[in-house]
Design an enzyme around this catalytic site. Sequence first.
Site, short mmCIF file in Angstrom:
data_model
loop_
_atom_site.label_atom_id
_atom_site.label_comp_id
_atom_site.label_asym_id
_atom_site.label_seq_id
_atom_site.Cartn_x
_atom_site.Cartn_y
_atom_site.Cartn_z
N GLY A 262 38.85 35.97 43.85
CA GLY A 262 37.63 35.77 43.09
C GLY A 262 37.61 36.58 41.80
CB ALA A 263 36.38 38.95 40.33
CD GLU A 299 35.28 42.11 41.87
OE1 GLU A 299 35.91 43.18 41.97
OE2 GLU A 299 35.31 41.21 42.74
N1 TRP Z 1 39.70 44.04 44.97
C1 TRP Z 1 39.36 42.67 44.73
C2 TRP Z 1 37.93 42.50 45.19
O1 TRP Z 1 37.57 42.71 46.27
C3 TRP Z 1 40.21 41.72 45.51
C4 TRP Z 1 41.37 41.14 44.78
C5 TRP Z 1 41.35 40.52 43.61
C6 TRP Z 1 42.71 41.05 45.22
N2 TRP Z 1 42.57 40.05 43.30
C7 TRP Z 1 43.43 40.37 44.27
C8 TRP Z 1 43.36 41.50 46.33
C9 TRP Z 1 44.77 40.10 44.41
C10 TRP Z 1 44.72 41.24 46.48
C11 TRP Z 1 45.41 40.55 45.53
O2 TRP Z 1 37.07 42.22 44.46
ZN ZN Z 2 36.16 44.10 46.50
#
Ligand code: TRP
Ligand code: ZN
Length: 864
Positions: A262-263, A299
Amino acid sequence: MTDSKKPQAQYLKDYKAPNFLIDHTDLTFDLQPTNTTVTSVLTLTRVGDNQSPLILDGINLRLTSLSIDAIEITDYSVVDEQLIINNLPERCKLRIVTEISPETNTSLEGLYLSGGAYCTQCEAQGFRKITYYMDRPDVLSTFDVTIIADSRYTHLLSNGNQIDKGETPDGRHFSKWQDPFKKPSYLFALVAGDFDVLNDTYTAKSGRKIDLALFVDKGNLPKTPHAMQSLKKSMQWDEERFNLEYDLDIYMIVAVDFFNMGAMENKGLNIFNSKCVLANQETATDKDYHTIESIVGHEYFHNWTGNRVTCRDWFQLSLKEGLTVFRDQEFSSDLGSRALNRIDAVKVMRTHQFSEDAGPMAHPIRPEKVIEMNNFYTVTVYDKGAEVIRMMHTLLGEVNFQKGMALYFKRHDGQAVTCDDFVSAMSDASGVNLEQFKRWYSQAGTPRLNAVEHYDSASNTYTLTIEQYAPINQPDNKPLHIPFAIELLDESGSSIELQYKGLKVSNVLDVTDKKQSYTFENVTCKPVAVLLEDFSAPCILTQQTTELELLHIMRFARSDFSRWDAQQQLFIKAVKAAVNSDTQFQLSDEIIEALRVLIVSKQGDLALIAELLKLPSFDTLAAEFEIIPVDEIIRVVAQFEIQIATSLNDELIACFGSLHDDGSINAEAVAVRALQQICLHYLAKMPSTQTDKFIKLAASSSNMTNVLGALSAVVKASHPLCDDLLSHFDSQWRHDVLVMDKWFALQAMQTGEDAIINIKSLYEHPSFDFSNPNRVRALVGSFSYFNTQQFHRADGQGYELLGDLLVNLNAINPQNASRMLTPFMSWKRYDKTRSALMKTQLERLSNLDGLSDDLFEKVEKALN
Ligand code: TRP
Ligand code: ZN
């Protein structure tokens, strides 16, 4: 696969602190599609013993130079995916020059090209595809980043503040960024592209003015205001509810078309999947608006829960994700309807999470063994993780919970810590003992609860006995500390005050033993009990409740969530009875009557009424069976829907006609559209000139929620208008890929015999692209998750379609392939024919040359 080639697992128990610190990281990128040069200067300090080498991670890198103070190093080796350097001094500046090829990087990890723009994705272990580094979250460093690119990439962005920019002698240009906050490599980001920008500002509680900037592909500015509003609301909410303020002077969001998730919360420079940013009334549904608000919030909230305090190692992922999901759920609930948000969250738990937790990928919210970290961004770590935080919130109460948060930041700001550190802060700040509660972090599987009620009219006492059982797949689990919320209703539907020994007591029972009883006094009539109110713990509860009691709860429970829950139980009971009976089985008159009252009286939140009218999803129903009776569930649900559509036809028509949609996006208008949609869903099953008129009206609306409501109703009902409306939509929206994703998803839902042929022909559609995760998920994801009838065809063609796709995606984008594999994980829960056919596809993958670690880990678990 030979043993030496077999992917290796990492274990939580093997954690070792790093032997070097990276005090500062200086990066220079010279951007070129197939040969980008990355120059990295690391300021290193040894903290381990002086014999141990420096070990850096790196994948698909061409090393061109390695030096200290301009002197080339020779005492090094490159083994598999590591660069090992011996005999480094205690302190030094190590210079590493490598080359990478963003253009050919289809994994969407590391540095890659998305629709002509350079962008990065480093979580969890993508930074090692950019340069050699200690790519682990407990190595925190400040970063200076210089980006050099052709001038057609007008925006050159990285984390923190821009400190310099200019032209290069050869006619290109550069930009230099400095991030004053120490961060691990997974929060690094770089973007270079030509964008339209929406600028705004936010004045923080302290009076500081913060610049906000949203970067989107040229022409997309009209789709940006909602995301910007969402960002400002997030910033304000975090100040008000959590007393947390933003820390840099600028906050940037970039929307890209090629993105695996998603982001991503990169410090000061979030990168978003464009579908989680872009919205206007013509192209996005009310649900899209809601999702965007919640992901922008998610985020943003990571800036404190994830970035300022990060994870010691990836096994602790739920430290940031569970907590941040809890925070985004609270954000959505404070701004919108708490009940509807709770319903959505619980649906995810009961369908996807419970099934993951019962299958071969079952893992605790803090996993102990991992082959490919990308496989652990799961509903368990995220959503069950959030439920675990929510339970602590229930046990402590808001005031103590906030004290715990404050202590957590006081102790750990700027550190990389563990889930235990979080629980300690909560417990120390509140005085609540959470020792037993910690088992939630280490035990997988869904706990089962059985509740037995006893009412004694002679003494006016009501006794509730709760027993907890380990999940079937985790027989050794120990009893958990479970906050069990209840409400007792009298015959008139009023709440009975809970008393014990003459005193009022809490409605949250602390269940800690295997079996425990609770007695309440002064209960003057046999009560109807609302148990596990608001889903106060992520458990499966069994209790003996009659249809009449459930109807009573549905009418009178103080929790709207529990009213919905009772309604779901009514439907579930009926479906189960019908599946198990040979004769024609109908919903009872009482249930139909209750639905009629809802539609006719339209009292309270119309969006909640819309939810109350929906039958449980296939997945919700499937969860009730050990071996899923696919054909029977489909048959019974179809039959019940026809029964509702027939018995309430007049009321549905009257209800639809009486609702006025003013086209705005406020909660009332959203609720009106939601209720209209469910009316259409039923009405489409009974074609008539009247309902055809409604469908055409909605389908020609300028509001995407209405259009999609009409189209999904006709698709699911195989309505005669279906083909016309779908082809009209295609010609109307071909220019907008995000809208075409909705069309692909509708196509994938068609239940006719030619469904598979249709999907294969759509692979050739000009808007389709195997390398774009949004397209693949829209078409094949929707098919395998939601088109139960065709995906689970008894001839196996549905499984073969997915198998073919996975073979193809394994080479393009393993992370996406692995997520798409999920429906195969529960193969053992289907009848003999179907499970054998699914197993064949898993075996086919298992034998595949070049099988990625991502798929290997899941396939191996599924087959063993
Ligand atoms: N940390 C991101 C979230 O929770 C998750 C995420 C985004 C992610 N892109 C990724 C995890 C690619 C693993 C690989 O918002
Ligand atoms: Zn997250």
